[in-house]
Motif scaffolding. Structure first.
Motif, PDB file in Angstrom:
ATOM      1  N   ARG A  60       0.837  -1.203   0.000  1.00 40.79           N
ATOM      2  CA  ARG A  60       0.000   0.000   0.000  1.00 40.79           C
ATOM      3  C   ARG A  60       0.868   1.249   0.000  1.00 40.79           C
ATOM      4  NH1 ARG A  60      -5.268   0.882   3.499  1.00 40.79           N
ATOM      5  NH2 ARG A  60      -5.215   3.064   4.093  1.00 40.79           N
ATOM      6  N   ASN A  64      -1.182   6.842   2.246  1.00 43.95           N
ATOM      7  CA  ASN A  64      -2.593   6.526   2.475  1.00 43.95           C
ATOM      8  C   ASN A  64      -2.736   6.090   3.938  1.00 43.95           C
ATOM      9  OD1 ASN A  64      -5.266   5.978   2.183  1.00 43.95           O
ATOM     10  ND2 ASN A  64      -5.028   4.236   0.796  1.00 43.95           N
ATOM     11  N   THR A 118      -4.027  14.858  11.337  1.00 41.35           N
ATOM     12  CA  THR A 118      -5.241  14.245  11.887  1.00 41.35           C
ATOM     13  C   THR A 118      -5.040  12.734  11.949  1.00 41.35           C
ATOM     14  OG1 THR A 118      -6.096  14.149   9.629  1.00 41.35           O
ATOM     15  CG2 THR A 118      -6.876  15.979  11.006  1.00 41.35           C
ATOM     16  N   PRO A 143      -5.167  -1.238   8.630  1.00 47.04           N
ATOM     17  CA  PRO A 143      -5.953  -1.150   7.400  1.00 47.04           C
ATOM     18  C   PRO A 143      -6.582  -2.508   7.144  1.00 47.04           C
ATOM     19  CG  PRO A 143      -3.674  -1.536   6.843  1.00 47.04           C
ATOM     20  CD  PRO A 143      -3.749  -1.526   8.351  1.00 47.04           C
ATOM     21  N   ILE A 184     -16.596   6.287   7.507  1.00 46.10           N
ATOM     22  CA  ILE A 184     -15.569   7.243   7.973  1.00 46.10           C
ATOM     23  C   ILE A 184     -16.121   8.655   7.892  1.00 46.10           C
ATOM     24  CG2 ILE A 184     -13.250   8.200   7.632  1.00 46.10           C
ATOM     25  CD1 ILE A 184     -12.382   5.672   6.297  1.00 46.10           C
ATOM     26  N   ARG A 196     -16.427   8.049   3.740  1.00 42.53           N
ATOM     27  CA  ARG A 196     -16.660   6.690   3.230  1.00 42.53           C
ATOM     28  C   ARG A 196     -17.948   6.177   3.859  1.00 42.53           C
ATOM     29  NH1 ARG A 196     -12.143   2.169   4.290  1.00 42.53           N
ATOM     30  NH2 ARG A 196     -13.017   2.132   6.394  1.00 42.53           N
ATOM     31  N   SER A 230      -9.850  12.725   1.453  1.00 44.17           N
ATOM     32  CA  SER A 230      -9.185  11.625   2.123  1.00 44.17           C
ATOM     33  C   SER A 230      -8.180  11.048   1.125  1.00 44.17           C
ATOM     34  CB  SER A 230     -10.219  10.568   2.498  1.00 44.17           C
ATOM     35  OG  SER A 230      -9.544   9.417   2.931  1.00 44.17           O
ATOM     36  N   GLY A 232      -7.136   8.229   0.643  1.00 37.62           N
ATOM     37  CA  GLY A 232      -7.595   6.967   0.069  1.00 37.62           C
ATOM     38  C   GLY A 232      -8.416   7.153  -1.200  1.00 37.62           C
TER      39      GLY A 232
HETATM   40  P1  AMP Z   1      -8.585   1.049   5.183  1.00 37.73           P
HETATM   41  O1  AMP Z   1      -7.476   1.177   6.160  1.00 37.73           O
HETATM   42  O2  AMP Z   1      -8.232   0.157   4.040  1.00 37.73           O
HETATM   43  O3  AMP Z   1      -9.905   0.732   5.822  1.00 37.73           O
HETATM   44  O4  AMP Z   1      -8.738   2.511   4.602  1.00 37.73           O
HETATM   45  C1  AMP Z   1      -8.751   3.592   5.518  1.00 37.73           C
HETATM   46  C2  AMP Z   1      -9.241   4.835   4.819  1.00 37.73           C
HETATM   47  O5  AMP Z   1      -9.255   5.900   5.781  1.00 37.73           O
HETATM   48  C3  AMP Z   1      -8.354   5.278   3.687  1.00 37.73           C
HETATM   49  O6  AMP Z   1      -9.141   5.624   2.586  1.00 37.73           O
HETATM   50  C4  AMP Z   1      -7.647   6.500   4.254  1.00 37.73           C
HETATM   51  O7  AMP Z   1      -7.296   7.426   3.251  1.00 37.73           O
HETATM   52  C5  AMP Z   1      -8.681   7.049   5.229  1.00 37.73           C
HETATM   53  N1  AMP Z   1      -8.043   7.831   6.309  1.00 37.73           N
HETATM   54  C6  AMP Z   1      -7.336   7.358   7.344  1.00 37.73           C
HETATM   55  N2  AMP Z   1      -6.850   8.363   8.113  1.00 37.73           N
HETATM   56  C7  AMP Z   1      -7.269   9.514   7.544  1.00 37.73           C
HETATM   57  C8  AMP Z   1      -7.087  10.901   7.850  1.00 37.73           C
HETATM   58  N3  AMP Z   1      -6.371  11.294   8.903  1.00 37.73           N
HETATM   59  N4  AMP Z   1      -7.675  11.813   7.033  1.00 37.73           N
HETATM   60  C9  AMP Z   1      -8.423  11.410   5.967  1.00 37.73           C
HETATM   61  N5  AMP Z   1      -8.609  10.103   5.619  1.00 37.73           N
HETATM   62  C10 AMP Z   1      -8.053   9.173   6.385  1.00 37.73           C
END
Ligand code: AMP
Ligand code: MG
Length: 344
Positions: A60, A64, A118, A143, A184, A196, A230, A232
């Protein structure tokens, strides 16, 4: 690397395997574990090297950021600056499938947050996940426990297939009840932005938060040069090896389309239970009853993994509704289909 497999049932919260797994986490290792949403790939949230190992094991991109998991909603304040709205959300939805993004404290290294100030915090409700985090005594960055580019894992078998040999241990605790990743939201004071969609729906959030904005990126693809809210969101999501097309239309028209497709093309179909008897069995996957969106959510990622072993030219599925839990299904499927919808 030899990966230990611990097979447990959700009520085995006192099992010595959990002490072994917690020991691995405390010493910088990686353990995949079940949650009620999907399986997580855990490492200590305060150890920047553990975070690097997570990115490497999944393949990954390290900008992200990871979600950190706590055993109790109150523990969020050790790692983030919480506010009153967080507390209200925690009371309503935690432990459970909601992730809240808050300003981070220094104890969380920037490797975990992809350089952001954050941090995303979640308190899972799965008894094995909570017992493991509690034993580790620290927050666990996790993740989804899949290889980047494959669907999120909803069973121990999915994780074993993706990550065996790449991490220290896997706790196999059966199938994930919800089957889609957490909702999220990002909190700015009392204002929540949905980044999300998941099992905690927009309507449910609005019962607690006065202001909830739905990020437009949830339904649409980002335009060239547009900045994602985000990190992601900017990454290409799971794309099946054969193209996926979502079919939209009234009940009879969609079923007629599926029948025709089975006659004319080499295709796989993700259909509703009610349609099974009208279709040929070959390369057909029942994803649940038409009105039962929870059942469809539970089955979706497993169904997508199943299509990978089918030798077909194209995959068809229903376009989900965009309200309630439908929005979470819609969001995952529209990305997997690269926004290809056919109206019939
Ligand atoms: P996963 O870990 O595969 O469930 O994906 C976690 C998601 O949360 C990803 O799309 C990240 O970009 C998003 N994410 C985690 N921390 C943050 C943050 N501090 N600000 C914005 N998005 C976040
Ligand atoms: Mg993921």
């Amino acid at each position: 690397m030899q990966t230990k497999i611990y097979t447990l049932s959700p009520e085995d919260t006192q099992h010595p395997f959990l002490d072994e797994a917690a020991y691995i986490l405390k010493h910088g290792g990686l353990v995949a574990f079940p949650t009620e949403t999907v399986y997580g790939l855990g490492g200590s949230a305060t150890d920047s090297q553990a975070a690097q190992k997570i990115y490497a094991a999944k393949g990954r991109p390290s900008d992200n950021p990871l979600i950190i998991h706590v055993a109790d909603p109150e523990d969020a304040s050790i790692y983030a600056h919480v506010n009153e709205t967080y507390q209200k959300l925690a009371e309503a939805f935690m432990p459970g499938p909601l992730t809240v993004i808050l300003p981070k404290r220094d104890i969380i290294p920037e490797t975990v947050t992809g350089g952001l100030d954050t941090v995303a915090v979640r308190c899972p409700s799965h008894p094995l996940a909570r017992a493991l985090i509690r034993r580790a005594g620290i927050a666990i960055a996790a993740p989804s426990a899949n290889l980047s580019g494959s669907p999120s894992p909803t069973s121990g078998d999915h994780v074993i297939r993706d990550l065996s040999g790449r991490i220290d241990a896997i706790i196999d605790g059966g199938s994930s009840e919800i089957g889609l990743e957490s909702t999220i939201i990002k909190l700015d004071g009392s204002h929540a932005t949905l980044l999300r969609p998941g099992a905690i729906t927009v309507d449910a959030l609005r019962c607690v938060c006065e202001e909830v904005t739905v990020s437009p990126a949830i339904k649409a693809s980002l335009a060239e040069g547009e900045r994602p809210l985000s990190p992601g969101m900017k990454y290409k999501h799971y794309a099946p090896s054969s193209p996926l097309v979502l079919i939209d239309g009234d009940e009879n028209a969609v079923l007629a389309f599926f029948k025709q497709a089975q006659e004319n093309e080499s295709c796989a179909i993700l259909c509703y239970r009610e349609e099974v008897s009208a279709l040929r069995n070959e390369n057909l996957i029942d994803i649940g009853e038409r009105e039962n969106l929870s059942e469809q959510a539970h089955n979706l990622f497993s169904a997508l993994r199943q299509t990978e072993s089918m030798d077909v030219r194209i995959i068809y599925a229903h376009l989900p509704p965009e309200d309630g839990l439908g929005l979470a299904l819609y969001n995952r499927l529209i990305r997997a289909a690269a926004h290809t919808v056919r109206r019939v």
